[in-house]
Design a protein around this motif. Structure first.
Motif, short mmCIF file in Angstrom:
data_model
loop_
_atom_site.label_atom_id
_atom_site.label_comp_id
_atom_site.label_asym_id
_atom_site.label_seq_id
_atom_site.Cartn_x
_atom_site.Cartn_y
_atom_site.Cartn_z
N UNK A 98 -12.97 -3.32 -6.30
CA UNK A 98 -12.39 -3.40 -4.96
C UNK A 98 -12.64 -2.08 -4.24
N UNK A 99 -13.11 -2.16 -3.00
CA UNK A 99 -13.30 -0.96 -2.19
C UNK A 99 -11.96 -0.58 -1.57
N UNK A 100 -11.54 0.67 -1.80
CA UNK A 100 -10.26 1.11 -1.26
C UNK A 100 -10.40 2.27 -0.29
N UNK A 101 -11.54 2.95 -0.28
CA UNK A 101 -11.73 4.13 0.56
C UNK A 101 -12.38 3.79 1.88
N UNK A 102 -12.51 4.80 2.73
CA UNK A 102 -13.10 4.64 4.04
C UNK A 102 -14.58 4.90 4.03
N UNK A 103 -15.12 5.13 5.23
CA UNK A 103 -16.56 5.31 5.38
C UNK A 103 -17.01 6.76 5.32
N UNK A 104 -16.10 7.71 5.35
CA UNK A 104 -16.50 9.11 5.34
C UNK A 104 -15.66 9.88 4.32
N UNK A 105 -16.11 11.10 4.05
CA UNK A 105 -15.39 11.97 3.12
C UNK A 105 -14.01 12.32 3.66
N UNK A 106 -13.88 12.47 4.98
CA UNK A 106 -12.59 12.81 5.57
C UNK A 106 -11.55 11.74 5.31
N UNK A 107 -11.95 10.48 5.25
CA UNK A 107 -11.02 9.39 4.98
C UNK A 107 -10.47 9.45 3.57
N UNK A 108 -11.22 10.03 2.64
CA UNK A 108 -10.79 10.10 1.25
C UNK A 108 -9.69 11.11 1.01
#
Length: 110
Positions: A98-108
């Motif tokens: 399951x994908x739980x993170x966003x599209x950029x490093x900042x979202x993580x």
């Protein structure tokens, strides 16, 4: 991107170590992630539990399984390699990513 794997490996009590297949599967997945510049955030052993129904995989029937959880950061290409490796592994009964993170490093980092 951040992903989560929830999987069920076979729990066969050979030599008294019922978690051997689970350890081997997680080790294989971990090496694949790390060798492709990914980061493993969390690994949890969710113990051996009875399955809700008899599950069949590779001409074998299972009534118990060793459940585990892995959280990792990697590119989408690595995620597809991990999924393919889980599907091909004969020690696995079931797994999902399951994908739980966003599209950029900042979202993580939120």
């Amino acid at each position: 991107m951040r992903y989560e794997i929830v999987g069920i490996a076979r729990a066969v009590a050979k030599n008294g170590d019922i978690y051997k297949d689970t350890k081997d599967v997680i080790s294989t997945i971990g090496k694949l992630i790390i060798n492709n510049r990914g980061v493993i955030r969390k690994i949890e052993n969710l113990q051996v539990k009875p399955l809700p129904k008899i599950m069949k995989r590779n001409r074998e029937s299972f009534i118990v399984g060793s459940h585990f959880y892995v959280e990792f950061d990697a590119s989408p290409g690595v995620q597809s390699q991990v999924f393919r490796a889980l599907r091909m592994d004969t020690r696995m009964i079931r797994s999902t990513i399951v994908k739980t993170g966003g599209n950029s490093i900042k979202d993580l980092h939120k």
